[in-house]
Design an enzyme around this catalytic site. Structure first.
Site, short mmCIF file in Angstrom:
data_model
loop_
_atom_site.label_atom_id
_atom_site.label_comp_id
_atom_site.label_asym_id
_atom_site.label_seq_id
_atom_site.Cartn_x
_atom_site.Cartn_y
_atom_site.Cartn_z
N HIS A 82 0.89 -1.25 0.08
CA HIS A 82 -0.10 0.15 0.08
C HIS A 82 0.94 1.30 -0.04
CE1 HIS A 82 -3.88 -2.07 1.61
NE2 HIS A 82 -3.44 -2.50 0.55
N GLU A 84 0.70 4.12 1.68
CA GLU A 84 1.05 4.43 3.08
C GLU A 84 2.20 3.62 3.76
OE1 GLU A 84 -3.31 4.77 2.27
OE2 GLU A 84 -1.85 3.26 2.27
N CYS A 115 -2.13 -0.56 7.68
CA CYS A 115 -1.22 0.66 7.25
C CYS A 115 -1.64 1.68 8.55
CB CYS A 115 -1.71 1.54 6.03
SG CYS A 115 -1.08 0.70 4.51
#
Length: 175
Positions: A82, A84, A115
């Site tokens: 991801h 993040e 995250c």
């Protein structure tokens, strides 16, 4: 003259970061900021050295496109990292991990639970988002006193419209 406020400014950078995403199903960008200075960016996609998602690197994303996997389901099968998480890892990789304490995370989607846990762990105290992710992390962020702010996309669209699509046409001749 009006300029973008800090949230608009850094979210524009997150929007640019998501252009690097190689995920077939969702493009996400993230920026970590401390004291109004950008310290890391990230976008979602397969890790370095693994075939890009859009080249067949992530079978889960392929199954999602085919309608066999719903959004938010079977994330443990996804090879994409991801946005993040990528931004947080960039801080560690380049030696500025300590600077995340008290930082703000700008992300084009609400972070997932994993995250969010990473953001909590590295001391991020504020998250600014444009859109919602299927997982609701509101309670865990409230419990850890992380402020989450939703920035309306309309706040960015006015700035995006000012970006000249043909930079050559707007050059002022040198006299």
């Amino acid at each position: 003259m009006r300029r973008p406020d800090w949230d608009e400014y850094f979210m524009l950078y997150a929007e640019i970061a998501k252009l690097r995403s190689n995920c077939m199903t969702r493009h996400v960008g993230a920026v970590i900021v401390k004291e109004n200075r950008q310290i890391a960016t990230g976008y979602n996609g397969t890790p370095s050295g693994i075939k890009n998602c859009f080249e067949g690197g992530c079978l889960r994303c392929k199954e999602r496109i085919l309608g066999n996997v719903r959004s938010g389901d079977q994330l443990d099968r996804c090879l994409c990292t991801h946005a993040e998480a990528n931004a947080i890892m960039q801080c560690a990789l380049f030696g500025n991990a300590g600077s995340t304490k008290g930082a703000t995370l700008y992300t084009t989607f609400t972070p997932c639970i994993e995250c969010s846990k990473m953001a909590i762990g590295v001391g991020i105290t504020r998250i600014v988002v444009l859109d919602n992710y299927p997982e609701d992390v509101t309670e865990i962020l409230k419990e850890t006193n992380i402020q989450m702010t939703h920035l309306p996309y309309n706040n960015l669209s006015k700035w995006i419209s000012l970006i000249d699509p043909d930079p050559e046409a707007s050059k002022t001749p040198h006299i």
